[in-house]
Design a protein around this motif. Structure first.
Motif, mmCIF file in Angstrom:
data_model
loop_
_atom_site.group_PDB
_atom_site.id
_atom_site.type_symbol
_atom_site.label_atom_id
_atom_site.label_comp_id
_atom_site.label_asym_id
_atom_site.label_seq_id
_atom_site.Cartn_x
_atom_site.Cartn_y
_atom_site.Cartn_z
ATOM 1 N N GLY A 281 0.808 -1.217 0.000
ATOM 2 C CA GLY A 281 0.000 0.000 0.000
ATOM 3 C C GLY A 281 0.831 1.252 0.000
ATOM 4 O O GLY A 281 2.068 1.198 -0.133
ATOM 5 N N PHE A 282 0.137 2.366 0.162
ATOM 6 C CA PHE A 282 0.768 3.687 0.057
ATOM 7 C C PHE A 282 0.414 4.586 1.221
ATOM 8 O O PHE A 282 -0.679 4.498 1.784
ATOM 9 N N HIS A 283 1.338 5.479 1.508
ATOM 10 C CA HIS A 283 1.031 6.666 2.275
ATOM 11 C C HIS A 283 1.272 7.819 1.307
ATOM 12 O O HIS A 283 2.418 8.134 0.978
ATOM 13 N N PHE A 284 0.198 8.437 0.840
ATOM 14 C CA PHE A 284 0.350 9.538 -0.116
ATOM 15 C C PHE A 284 0.597 10.853 0.610
ATOM 16 O O PHE A 284 -0.027 11.153 1.643
ATOM 17 N N ASN A 285 1.479 11.618 0.034
ATOM 18 C CA ASN A 285 1.780 12.981 0.470
ATOM 19 C C ASN A 285 2.686 13.537 -0.612
ATOM 20 O O ASN A 285 2.890 12.874 -1.641
ATOM 21 N N ASP A 295 0.725 18.268 0.995
ATOM 22 C CA ASP A 295 -0.479 17.676 0.418
ATOM 23 C C ASP A 295 -0.182 16.922 -0.883
ATOM 24 O O ASP A 295 0.603 17.381 -1.721
ATOM 25 N N ALA A 296 -0.832 15.790 -1.058
ATOM 26 C CA ALA A 296 -0.630 14.962 -2.256
ATOM 27 C C ALA A 296 -0.865 15.803 -3.519
ATOM 28 O O ALA A 296 -1.811 16.569 -3.604
ATOM 29 N N ALA A 325 -3.371 -0.991 -0.585
ATOM 30 C CA ALA A 325 -4.175 -0.181 0.339
ATOM 31 C C ALA A 325 -3.735 1.271 0.178
ATOM 32 O O ALA A 325 -2.548 1.568 0.256
ATOM 33 N N TYR A 326 -4.687 2.144 -0.055
ATOM 34 C CA TYR A 326 -4.342 3.549 -0.263
ATOM 35 C C TYR A 326 -4.661 4.373 0.975
ATOM 36 O O TYR A 326 -5.787 4.346 1.469
ATOM 37 N N MET A 327 -3.669 5.091 1.453
ATOM 38 C CA MET A 327 -3.858 5.970 2.611
ATOM 39 C C MET A 327 -3.145 7.284 2.360
ATOM 40 O O MET A 327 -2.172 7.342 1.601
ATOM 41 N N LEU A 328 -3.604 8.328 3.041
ATOM 42 C CA LEU A 328 -2.868 9.593 3.048
ATOM 43 C C LEU A 328 -2.013 9.596 4.321
ATOM 44 O O LEU A 328 -2.373 8.959 5.311
ATOM 45 N N ASP A 329 -0.897 10.282 4.281
ATOM 46 C CA ASP A 329 -0.101 10.486 5.501
ATOM 47 C C ASP A 329 0.557 11.849 5.367
ATOM 48 O O ASP A 329 1.581 11.985 4.692
ATOM 49 N N VAL A 343 -8.426 18.143 -0.481
ATOM 50 C CA VAL A 343 -7.675 18.398 -1.718
ATOM 51 C C VAL A 343 -6.829 17.172 -2.076
ATOM 52 O O VAL A 343 -6.813 16.727 -3.226
ATOM 53 N N SER A 344 -6.152 16.609 -1.084
ATOM 54 C CA SER A 344 -5.283 15.461 -1.354
ATOM 55 C C SER A 344 -6.078 14.258 -1.845
ATOM 56 O O SER A 344 -5.671 13.579 -2.786
ATOM 57 N N ALA A 345 -7.197 14.005 -1.180
ATOM 58 C CA ALA A 345 -8.014 12.857 -1.607
ATOM 59 C C ALA A 345 -8.439 13.061 -3.066
ATOM 60 O O ALA A 345 -8.371 12.136 -3.882
ATOM 61 N N MET A 346 -8.842 14.270 -3.401
ATOM 62 C CA MET A 346 -9.274 14.528 -4.780
ATOM 63 C C MET A 346 -8.122 14.405 -5.768
ATOM 64 O O MET A 346 -8.303 13.932 -6.885
ATOM 65 N N GLU A 347 -6.929 14.808 -5.346
ATOM 66 C CA GLU A 347 -5.766 14.705 -6.241
ATOM 67 C C GLU A 347 -5.392 13.244 -6.503
ATOM 68 O O GLU A 347 -4.970 12.893 -7.599
ATOM 69 N N VAL A 348 -5.548 12.423 -5.490
ATOM 70 C CA VAL A 348 -5.245 11.004 -5.670
ATOM 71 C C VAL A 348 -6.254 10.370 -6.638
ATOM 72 O O VAL A 348 -5.886 9.634 -7.555
ATOM 73 N N VAL A 349 -7.525 10.704 -6.474
ATOM 74 C CA VAL A 349 -8.530 10.161 -7.404
ATOM 75 C C VAL A 349 -8.273 10.694 -8.815
ATOM 76 O O VAL A 349 -8.401 9.971 -9.804
ATOM 77 N N ARG A 350 -7.864 11.962 -8.882
ATOM 78 C CA ARG A 350 -7.568 12.555 -10.204
ATOM 79 C C ARG A 350 -6.480 11.762 -10.930
ATOM 80 O O ARG A 350 -6.619 11.395 -12.094
ATOM 81 N N ALA A 351 -5.396 11.467 -10.202
ATOM 82 C CA ALA A 351 -4.287 10.736 -10.819
ATOM 83 C C ALA A 351 -4.747 9.349 -11.277
ATOM 84 O O ALA A 351 -4.343 8.863 -12.343
ATOM 85 N N TYR A 352 -5.603 8.742 -10.462
ATOM 86 C CA TYR A 352 -6.116 7.405 -10.798
ATOM 87 C C TYR A 352 -6.950 7.455 -12.086
ATOM 88 O O TYR A 352 -6.769 6.640 -12.999
ATOM 89 N N VAL A 353 -7.827 8.433 -12.180
ATOM 90 C CA VAL A 353 -8.687 8.541 -13.373
ATOM 91 C C VAL A 353 -7.852 8.905 -14.602
ATOM 92 O O VAL A 353 -8.025 8.333 -15.680
#
Ligand code: RM4
Ligand code: MN
Ligand code: MN
Length: 432
Positions: A281-285, A295-296, A325-329, A343-353
């Motif tokens: 999994g990840f800790h995104f930042n 922020d991611a 497993a995707y997480m922010l940290d 903002v970070s959650a949206m940026e992660v979904v953006r990259a995925y899409v």
């Protein structure tokens, strides 16, 4: 307990009502553009709606640096208030139904009651995080010189016991994973026996591993430096991979984007771990220099896209065991933590899409004919597509906000919390 202010459905709906006509226009235009390359926009909306990333409980409080911590108004004072804030993020962006807790920061008398409290807010618990990088007031032995790899077996046993307690609490919370990050290492050459400390770490982790419930995963999180500035026991992905492989099939590697040396090609690390079947999994930042915990997507959004390019490639190929497993940290020092998490959650979904926009057949053809420029152009075409209308439509369909930040600001949530949460107690968190 006095009623706590929350953002209600009506205020979200009324904010959405104003924004909906413009969103429709933008969405229709993007649908038209994507149709040219035979991409079905509705399928992308469905993918965006299904994507989730967990929130760290410690992320809703203000972090701090080695120099200072500047608390913000209305900070959560305990895990219940933290969950209230996580629920706001979830309500508005919809992609964050899970919360990752840290023990002992989030320890409660009744984990079962906490689980029910979270469920009332539509939340559940993600990976547990143990903490042997700090001493607690009631602790018998100090972690100043290490924990799971400490030369003294008694300290190691204490650190193992703490991890076992995290598993117990996690079971009551409905979690299915334990993330282990240790601060163990040395500040001076010669301080630590480099091979011996890794051996001791592994011995300790074997005990923790053997206590794992059958459905659980154990995440090994590496970090190149800090708090130890000369050597770190679990310093890089290779060491992490070796340990995960030694421990067994339930152990895998966790990639925190801030935990690598400068300029490390993280998407390649991701590809390697995928190939070796150990990407947990990840800790995104995001970061400019080190473990900055920004922020991611704020500093290197193209890197985030390239990481998701590897993930989506594996997902579409149906790679065996693919289940990261995707997480922010993150550590929020100068922003409202709720806004940063959204903002970070949206940026992660953006990259995925965006990664789903890559024409993979054309990319394979460009690679086969040895066409670097053509290959890069295909990645850039996906990365340059503004998928904002897709993300907003997915949120809208799930009852979230078209514009989460504006809706949050208009709600006055932070001001209300400043009144409801008057004491300026230090939140039980700190980021290292
Ligand atoms: C560490 C690491 C861990 C996190 C702590 C707070 O640097 O990223 O994942 O739990 O910080
Ligand atoms: Mn981390
Ligand atoms: Mn970190």
């Amino acid at each position: 307990m006095a009623a706590r202010f929350g953002i209600d459905d009506e205020s979200i709906a009324s904010a959405n009502h104003t924004l909906q006509p413009t969103l429709r226009e933008d969405f229709d235009h993007l649908a038209h553009v994507l149709r040219r390359t035979r991409i079905d926009i509705e399928a992308l909306v469905a993918r965006a709606a299904a994507f989730t990333v967990a929130i760290p409980s410690w992320g809703v409080g203000t972090g701090g640096t080695r120099f200072a911590r500047f608390p913000g108004p209305g900070e959560p004072r305990d895990i219940h208030e933290k969950l209230d804030d996580c629920a706001v993020v979830f309500r508005l962006v919809r992609a964050t139904p899970a919360v990752s807790v840290h023990i002992p920061w989030d320890r409660v008398e009744s984990p079962a009651a906490l689980r029910a409290f979270a469920a009332e807010r539509g939340l559940h618990f993600d990976a547990m995080n143990s903490n042997t990088f700090q001493d607690q007031p009631d602790q018998a032995l100090s972690y100043k010189f290490g924990s799971l790899s400490h030369p003294d077996g008694a300290v190691r046993r204490q650190a193992i016991a703490h991890n076992l307690e995290c598993i117990d609490i996690g079971q009551a919370l409905g979690s299915t994973a334990l993330s282990v990050w240790i601060g163990d290492g040395g500040n001076f050459p010669g301080q630590v026996h480099l091979r011996g400390s890794l051996e001791r770490y592994l011995e300790s982790m074997r005990e923790i591993y053997s206590a794992l419930p059958a459905t659980w995963r154990l995440f090994v999180e590496h970090k190149a430096f800090e708090p130890a500035f000369y050597s770190t026991v679990i310093n890089d992905w290779g060491t992490s991979y070796y340990c995960a492989r030694e421990l067994g099939p339930q152990a895998c590697c966790l990639v925190d984007l801030g935990h690598h040396g400068p300029n490390v090609n993280i998407e390649m690390v991701v590809a390697r771990l995928l190939q070796l079947g150990k990407l947990g999994g990840f800790h995104f930042n995001d970061s400019k220099y080190g473990d900055d915990d920004l922020d991611a997507g704020s500093i290197k959004p193209f890197q985030l896209f390239l990481i998701f390019n590897e993930l989506v490639d594996a997902e579409l190929e149906g790679l065996e065991g693919f289940n990261p497993a995707y997480m922010l940290d993150q550590s929020h020092n100068v922003t409202d933590p709720i806004e940063s998490l959204m903002v970070s959650a949206m940026e992660v979904v953006r990259a995925y899409v965006q990664a789903h926009l890559v024409d993979r057949e054309a990319l394979a053809a460009a690679q086969a004919r040895c066409d670097p420029l053509g290959a890069l152009a295909l990645l850039k075409a996906a990365y340059h597509t503004d998928v904002t209308p897709i993300l907003a439509t997915a949120r809208l369909g799930a009852g979230g906000a078209i514009d989460p930040i504006a809706t949050y600001r208009a709600s006055g949530y932070r001001q209300r919390k400043a009144e409801e949460r008057p004491t300026r107690d230090r939140v039980g968190a700190g980021i290292v």
